[in-house]
Design a protein around this motif. Structure first.
Motif, mmCIF file in Angstrom:
data_model
loop_
_atom_site.group_PDB
_atom_site.id
_atom_site.type_symbol
_atom_site.label_atom_id
_atom_site.label_comp_id
_atom_site.label_asym_id
_atom_site.label_seq_id
_atom_site.Cartn_x
_atom_site.Cartn_y
_atom_site.Cartn_z
ATOM 1 N N ALA A 186 0.909 -6.675 6.505
ATOM 2 C CA ALA A 186 -0.174 -6.181 7.357
ATOM 3 C C ALA A 186 0.346 -4.990 8.145
ATOM 4 O O ALA A 186 -0.284 -3.953 8.234
ATOM 5 C CB ALA A 186 -0.625 -7.285 8.298
ATOM 6 N N GLY A 210 -7.995 -5.394 4.582
ATOM 7 C CA GLY A 210 -6.726 -5.924 4.079
ATOM 8 C C GLY A 210 -6.610 -5.567 2.611
ATOM 9 O O GLY A 210 -7.208 -6.213 1.762
ATOM 10 N N ASN A 245 -2.652 -3.836 6.043
ATOM 11 C CA ASN A 245 -3.854 -3.648 6.849
ATOM 12 C C ASN A 245 -4.098 -2.152 7.016
ATOM 13 O O ASN A 245 -3.290 -1.455 7.624
ATOM 14 C CB ASN A 245 -3.710 -4.308 8.216
#
Lengths: 516, 469
Positions: free
Chosen positions: A265, A304, A287
């Protein structure tokens, strides 16, 4: 301007702005919608009489009534009571990667050439946006070393859920989904790395950190078995310590037949430095609202981006965006697809912004982003450790990647001032300071992540802010404990928010309960 | 970018060599490479990423991206009748003005002090949605309707401690796919048919499938096929008789003229807020809401953030904060309800602005104009030779099905012919609902003028009956 101190004599906007219902004035109108044409009315009448009687709403909903400028003013005022990254040295919300979101990319994403596209349009009419989606897939393949990306998940947690769904589908295809009912994660991985597998029915084993702050390899060896479905792990974890044994983790899990998902992420410190492929991961996700600069929007819209190795493409959500050398198209022919995780193709504005951001930097620029993020972080680490009462648990004397989880434990023991108190006082200087995800394994935690976006002068200003608050904590702790003093509002009364008799999640509920 | 002729990128201030040197000196290392000492050599990426050369000037970037976007043809440049989970409504200028404000656009997860406005705007959003829905609890929005429906079902499962759900077969197939993935393997899904004449939920089928194992009955109103189902109360009664919950998905923009599902027995209501002031963005503007009554057994099962109003130590000040934060996975990674992460807060703020602008009169007038226009379009289309409107005895909101079975032409070809005339025909649903045959779903909103509708009708007539393909 020559300031006497390094911190600002700040006061946040405080409009004392009422709740919008308190501003309502009967009969005012904020917007007029198109009227019905006379000719249509003559043919169909009022439209309402054709509806089933028991379905007709008799009383219009109790929405507030305000004229247009009054609506605008209300929202502008409460926007000023919100501290966006564009306004502050936003390095205090560690793990969140609060970097600069370039304005030019906002121009692209608000262009009618993009906003007025319907997702069910004929493919021939959306070649431009499909090209951007496809090319971002190619870029992320380079950045991760994996073989195909989907942008369908509408955030990191949904990407984690998609990974778990693919893990489940994979074992099901091998006739092992009943037997493999455990997923392994680590305590310093994002909470959703444990929570999402739980939703899918998995038992989750959380590996605790050892004295170096790293997830314990020995604990992993004990945890794996023929029940292991997979591993979901962040690296670097929220401590900012890179797990040098990460390849051993994937090896151990692969050896028992598990699948490995890399939670990237936040990959802001490692672009062009190290990749999911070299660490033998089957999946990873980025992310786009963190590393790839799409703004956070008070908590989304987000994206995502989930990448997989060849073997797992057959399980990805439909459709995939493909290119056949003449045109871009949507491929629904994914035999073992998990189906869909989000409507249509994901949060496309975030995809467009991430594409543009990468195009503005190129391979060297991306590497520079990471190197400077790491430089800034280690500079900050050095400076924070000079502050009385602050510490950085684990990995003493080592350098960190893009963030550090610090502790105010010493300060707390000496003054009684907590992380929460400091957070509130930092707001008085126009700063955020975030603690960390629960559970607080690091006592009195706080997490800082400077990214590449802030200048040295800005980092120094933030450090000066912390120093100032710490000084106050030792000299007049009660003053810090009663903060904020110069923010939008004063210390809130938290108890009603946990009390069913008093909590009020809507204004109407508040009115009912406050009358009692 | 040649490192030798160092370019200081505008997004990276500390690239300036002198600054870099100074910072390295402070840290006590000679180069940045040393800071990566913990990454073992075999994990280091030795190659170069194969990426296009960067467009360093903002002007070059702008030219490049705008060139790619210029290949798109939009619903603004053409005449579109597409709906089905993403809708073309008018977006008031103030909605864009507010969601482009730096303060909201670039904030994230601050505290109820410095981010007071974020809490207030989302509390107000929930408050206005609560009035529209006639319910006391509304969440900070989740990803989309599919997620909202999935979570509603999982909430019902936890509340009733049952693992079977009945879903109306007229649901959007994409949404059903999201629900299936989210619910498997824990919750079993059974579909209920729809009446072939009315398009409404088949009550007989519902009665034959419901049992004391049923956690919930989920249906949508108006449905994906555009039908307003007036049996809501009966459906909820049947569900409740078996101890199941009644779950309803709804298009909130219909609630100026239609009664909200809570008034016909719904326990959990969900849907998408994209219609409320958020541009279509190729499907990027979806955001899901979940609403319930203010009962602890419901509130404690939400995985979402719930923002509440409270007092502060200063009399008369409104404060805001998280209600029962402990139930979320942010607080407890294992025992938390489902999971929570970044979703679609900015769209929630935007929908709040929209509802504040619309007001009670606006939302009612808007609903009325939409049904008038869709009734007009439906009538005019049904007059075209060979075209049939199924479920004609039922009422519709903004969508309705157009049946081309008798024209001998398939929807793909009809839509291609329309496209040549600058019209995006209705969504082809012949693959989604094969039992209906050659059909598409047309969507009419307030943006369609009489002239637009007449143009569609005339063009379709030419295509179908005057050799226009």
């Amino acid at each position: 301007m020559q300031r006497k101190t390094k911190v600002r004599n700040f006061h946040q906007a405080k409009w004392d702005e009422p709740v919008i219902y308190e501003l309502s004035s009967k009969g005012e109108r904020g917007i007029l919608f198109p009227e019905i044409e006379k000719e249509i009315k003559e043919i169909v009448g009022n439209g309402i009489s054709k509806l089933p009687k028991n379905m007709i709403r008799k009383q219009p909903p109790n929405l507030p009534e305000l004229s247009q400028m009054q609506v605008l003013k209300h929202y502008l005022r409460i926007s000023q009571q919100t501290l966006g990254a564009d306004l502050n040295v936003d390095i205090g919300q560690g793990t969140c990667t609060m970097k600069y979101s370039p304005k030019i990319n906002e121009q692209f994403a608000t262009s009618p050439k993009f906003t007025e596209l319907h997702p069910s349009q004929d493919e021939s009419t959306v070649q431009g946006i499909l090209e951007i989606i496809y090319k971002l897939d190619l870029f992320l393949r380079e950045i991760s070393g994996l073989d195909k990306f989907t942008f369908q998940p509408g955030g990191g947690s949904q990407a984690i859920f998609a990974m778990v769904s693919i893990i489940h589908a994979y074992h099901e295809a091998n006739g092992e989904s009943e037997k493999r009912d455990e997923i392994i994660s680590t305590m310093f991985s994002h909470p959703s790395d444990a929570a999402a597998p739980n939703v899918k029915g998995y038992r989750v084993i959380n590996i605790y950190p050892n004295e170096d702050g790293l997830p314990d390899v020995e604990a992993l060896k004990t945890a794996v078995s023929d029940r292991t479905a997979g591993l979901l792990i962040t690296n670097p974890e929220d401590t900012g310590i890179f797990n040098p044994k990460i390849k051993e983790f994937t090896r151990i899990v692969h050896e028992v037949g598990g699948v490995c998902g890399y939670d990237q992420a936040n990959a802001n410190g490692i672009l062009g430095i190290t990749r999911a492929k070299e660490a033998d991961f089957d999946f990873c996700f980025f992310n786009l609202h963190k590393t790839f600069s799409s703004p956070h929007g008070c908590g989304g819209p987000a994206s995502g981006a989930l990448g997989v190795s060849k073997e797992f493409i057959q399980f990805l959500p439909v459709p995939l965006v493909e290119y056949d050398e003449t045109k871009y198209y949507l491929n629904y022919n994914i035999p073992r697809s998990i189906g869909k995780v989000r409507a249509f193709f994901g949060v496309v504005p975030a995809i467009l912004k991430a594409y543009s951001w990468i195009m503005s930097l190129g391979k060297d620029g991306l590497k520079e982003v990471s190197e400077i993020a790491v430089l800034n972080n280690n500079y900050l680490l050095k400076k924070i450790l000079e502050i009385r009462g602050a510490s950085a648990p684990y990995a003493k004397g080592r350098h960190r990647i893009e963030q550090v989880r610090y502790s105010w434990d010493e300060l707390y023991k000496e003054t009684g001032v907590t992380t929460e108190d400091i957070t509130c006082r930092m707001a008085d200087f126009g700063f955020h300071m975030w603690s960390s995800h629960h559970p607080f394994i690091v006592p009195q935690p706080f997490t800082l992540e400077p990214t590449e976006s802030y200048s040295k002068a800005e980092l120094d200003e933030y450090i000066a802010g912390l120093k100032k608050v710490v000084e106050e904590a030792y000299e007049k702790p009660d003053f810090v404990k009663s903060a904020p003093h110069r923010s939008v509002v004063h210390k809130i009364n938290h108890d009603p928010l946990d009390d069913p008799a008093r909590w009020a999640i809507t204004w109407r509920s508040y009115l009912k309960k406050s009358k009692k | 970018m040649d490192k030798k002729k160092t370019i200081i990128h505008p997004y990276i201030p500390n690239s300036v060599p002198e600054v870099k040197e100074k910072m390295l000196e402070e840290i006590g290392v000679k180069d940045i490479e040393t800071l990566y000492e913990d990454i073992p050599d075999d994990l280091r990426f030795k190659d170069e990423m194969n990426l296009p050369d960067p467009l360093l000037s903002e002007y070059a970037l702008k030219k490049h991206v705008e060139y790619i976007l210029s290949k798109n043809q939009t619903c603004q440049e053409n005449l579109s009748f597409l709906g089905g989970d993403c809708w073309q409504h008018y977006v008031p200028a103030i909605c864009d003005e507010i969601n482009q404000r730096s303060e909201f656009l670039t904030a994230y997860a601050g505290e109820p002090y410095e981010d007071h406005g974020r809490f207030q705007s989302l509390f107000e959003y929930a408050s206005m949605m609560g009035e529209l829905l006639d319910m006391d609890v509304v969440n900070v929005p989740t990803y989309d309707w599919g997620q909202a429906a999935s979570t509603s079902i999982r909430m019902a499962g936890r509340i009733t401690k049952r693992f079977e759900v009945l879903i109306a077969g007229s649901i959007s197939p994409d949404r059903l796919s999201i629900i299936r993935n989210y619910c498997s393997p824990t919750v079993e899904i059974k579909l209920i048919g729809y009446d072939k004449e009315t398009g409404k939920l088949d009550l007989k089928d519902l009665k034959s499938k419901i049992s004391t194992k049923t956690a919930a009955v989920y249906f949508e109103n108006p449905s994906y096929l555009g039908i307003i189902d007036d049996q809501g109360e009966t459906i909820s009664d049947i569900a409740h008789k078996y101890g199941a919950l009644s779950l309803v998905g709804v298009d909130p923009i219909s609630l100026g003229i239609l009664i909200p599902p809570s008034n016909y027995g719904a326990d959990i209501v969900c849907g998408d807020i994209q219609a409320l002031g958020i541009h279509m963005q190729f499907g990027g503007g979806q955001a899901g809401f979940i609403a319930t009554r203010d009962e602890e057994r419901f509130v404690m099962e939400y995985p979402s953030r719930l923002f509440g109003i409270t007092t502060t130590i200063v009399e008369g000040e409104h404060g805001f904060g998280d209600v029962t934060y402990d139930r979320t996975s942010f607080h407890d990674r294992i025992e938390g309800k489902e999971f929570i992460g970044t979703a679609t807060a900015l769209w929630g703020i935007t929908a709040g602005v929209y509802l504040a602008l619309a007001g009670p009169q606006g939302i009612q007038e808007l609903g009325q104009v939409i049904v008038q226009k869709s009734q007009y379009a439906l009538k005019k289309l049904s007059e075209i030779k060979g075209v049939r409107i199924p479920f004609l005895q039922s009422s519709h909101f903004k969508e309705f099905i157009v049946d081309f079975n008798d024209t001998g032409k398939n929807v793909d070809n009809i839509n291609k012919a329309l496209l040549r005339k600058g019209i995006f025909g209705g969504k082809n649903i012949s693959r989604e609902f094969p039992e209906l045959g050659n059909c598409s779903a047309y969507c009419i909103t307030e943006v369609h003028s009489k002239e637009d509708i007449d143009r569609l009708v005339q063009t379709l007539d030419e295509i179908l009956n005057q050799g226009g393909i």
